[in-house]
Scaffold this motif. Structure first.
Motif, PDB file in Angstrom:
ATOM      1  N   TYR A  92      44.576  55.996  39.258  1.00  0.00           N
ATOM      2  CA  TYR A  92      44.559  56.658  37.948  1.00  0.00           C
ATOM      3  C   TYR A  92      43.961  58.063  38.081  1.00  0.00           C
ATOM      4  CZ  TYR A  92      43.356  57.092  32.903  1.00  0.00           C
ATOM      5  OH  TYR A  92      43.225  57.500  31.598  1.00  0.00           O
ATOM      6  N   ALA A  93      42.802  58.163  38.734  1.00  0.00           N
ATOM      7  CA  ALA A  93      42.155  59.469  38.894  1.00  0.00           C
ATOM      8  C   ALA A  93      42.997  60.397  39.758  1.00  0.00           C
ATOM      9  CB  ALA A  93      40.765  59.282  39.510  1.00  0.00           C
ATOM     10  N   PRO A 138      41.580  66.342  34.466  1.00  0.00           N
ATOM     11  CA  PRO A 138      40.307  65.911  35.050  1.00  0.00           C
ATOM     12  C   PRO A 138      40.475  64.609  35.830  1.00  0.00           C
ATOM     13  CG  PRO A 138      39.966  66.645  32.794  1.00  0.00           C
ATOM     14  CD  PRO A 138      41.448  66.620  33.008  1.00  0.00           C
ATOM     15  N   ALA A 139      39.808  64.538  36.966  1.00  0.00           N
ATOM     16  CA  ALA A 139      40.063  63.448  37.910  1.00  0.00           C
ATOM     17  C   ALA A 139      38.961  62.390  37.926  1.00  0.00           C
ATOM     18  CB  ALA A 139      40.264  64.018  39.309  1.00  0.00           C
ATOM     19  N   GLU A 140      38.235  62.207  36.836  1.00  0.00           N
ATOM     20  CA  GLU A 140      37.196  61.186  36.810  1.00  0.00           C
ATOM     21  C   GLU A 140      37.807  59.793  36.947  1.00  0.00           C
ATOM     22  OE1 GLU A 140      37.564  63.434  34.409  1.00  0.00           O
ATOM     23  OE2 GLU A 140      35.778  64.716  34.466  1.00  0.00           O
ATOM     24  N   ARG A 141      37.147  58.950  37.720  1.00  0.00           N
ATOM     25  CA  ARG A 141      37.592  57.562  37.840  1.00  0.00           C
ATOM     26  C   ARG A 141      37.239  56.825  36.548  1.00  0.00           C
ATOM     27  NH1 ARG A 141      36.546  59.332  42.864  1.00  0.00           N
ATOM     28  NH2 ARG A 141      37.901  58.595  44.571  1.00  0.00           N
ATOM     29  N   PRO A 142      38.210  56.222  35.884  1.00  0.00           N
ATOM     30  CA  PRO A 142      37.940  55.593  34.587  1.00  0.00           C
ATOM     31  C   PRO A 142      37.205  54.267  34.750  1.00  0.00           C
ATOM     32  CG  PRO A 142      40.206  55.223  35.230  1.00  0.00           C
ATOM     33  CD  PRO A 142      39.630  56.151  36.265  1.00  0.00           C
TER      34      PRO A 142
END
Length: 281
Positions: free
Chosen positions: A22-23, A32-36
């Protein structure tokens, strides 16, 4: 060999919807590449990051796809393309869930087209969360097989794009974008990353932008213009190849009923490349 004998064949794959793909796709789409966190809803079509085709290297054919046979019928035609898909989103899927995809050969149709024989294979995918019998997502995937282009073949006339979109975003594809999407979906098809192969063997002017990526960008446009909207149905049809040698544009226009969104992609010359419709809940 009767290709229709493959109708009804089925396979099942179970996967865990982890945060890193996902990221990584978010980063690929310049988001934005934050891991959810677990429980984060999966955007529509991002299930394509999972259930990856894990064929052994010895099973790969000359075009980068798996060799013919197995689950998909052994169509003898050399070119395979993703023609379109239809989706029904029954219930949301989330990061952290274990999901099973049941795939079935729904139909096989042989036709004769302008450039020779064609074979259409329709695959039905049903996604269910672990422990649940209800289907969360139904997907129909249309695959078309055809002959390689001949020296005297004439391309079909292009179709003009639609006027006056409400939303419009320009994308400039390059080798890195196409490689990253191929890697994320474990797609070995050489037309997306091997410039020598795609120009010298298949005769295209450049690398081909993935149809599923364009479809995902269409819904990404909807998601960021209407962040609270929930998609109930979506369908798209590939109209014309998109190449990495020029930019392309994704467009959208909400319809008067307040539920239907017309989405489409066009190339740098204004020719329609993908036509799609989303219906909101």
């Amino acid at each position: 060999m009767n290709l229709k004998d493959w109708i009804g064949r089925s396979e099942e794959v179970t996967d865990l919807f982890t945060a890193t793909p996902y990221a990584a796709l978010s980063a690929t789409f310049d988001r934005p590449a934050e891991r959810p966190a677990n429980g984060t809803p999966l955007p529509a079509l991002w299930h394509w990051l999972y259930f990856l085709p894990l064929h052994r290297q010895s099973e790969i054919g000359p075009d980068g796809h798996a060799k013919r046979g197995g689950f998909l019928p052994p169509v003898p035609l050399p070119r395979r393309m993703w023609a379109g898909s239809q989706f029904e989103f029954h219930a949301p899927l989330h990061i952290g869930e274990t999901v099973t995809r049941t795939s079935t050969i729904h139909d096989v149709t042989e036709k004769s087209g302008r450039t020779g024989p064609l074979v259409f294979v329709k695959v039905r995918h049903e996604l269910r969360r672990a422990g649940e019998s209800a289907v969360a997502l139904t997907e129909y995937h249309d695959i078309v097989y055809r002959e390689a282009a001949g020296p005297n073949d004439v391309a079909p006339p292009p179709k003009a794009t639609y006027p006056d979109p409400v939303w419009r975003t320009k994308w400039v594809p390059d080798d890195v974008l196409l490689f990253r999407y191929s890697a994320l979906t474990f797609n070995g098809h050489r037309i997306h990353y091997d410039r020598k192969y795609v120009t010298e063997v298949e005769g295209y002017p450049g690398l081909i932008v993935h149809g599923p990526m364009i479809a995902t960008l269409l819904l990404d446009l909807l998601r960021h213009k209407m962040p609270d909207a929930e998609v109930a149905k979506f369908e798209f049809r590939a109209v014309r190849p998109t190449f990495d040698i020029n930019h392309f544009i994704v467009n959208g226009t909400p319809q008067a009923d307040g539920k239907t969104i017309h989405l489409w992609a066009e190339d740098h010359e204004g020719w329609l490349t993908m036509d799609a419709t989303a219906v909101l809940k």
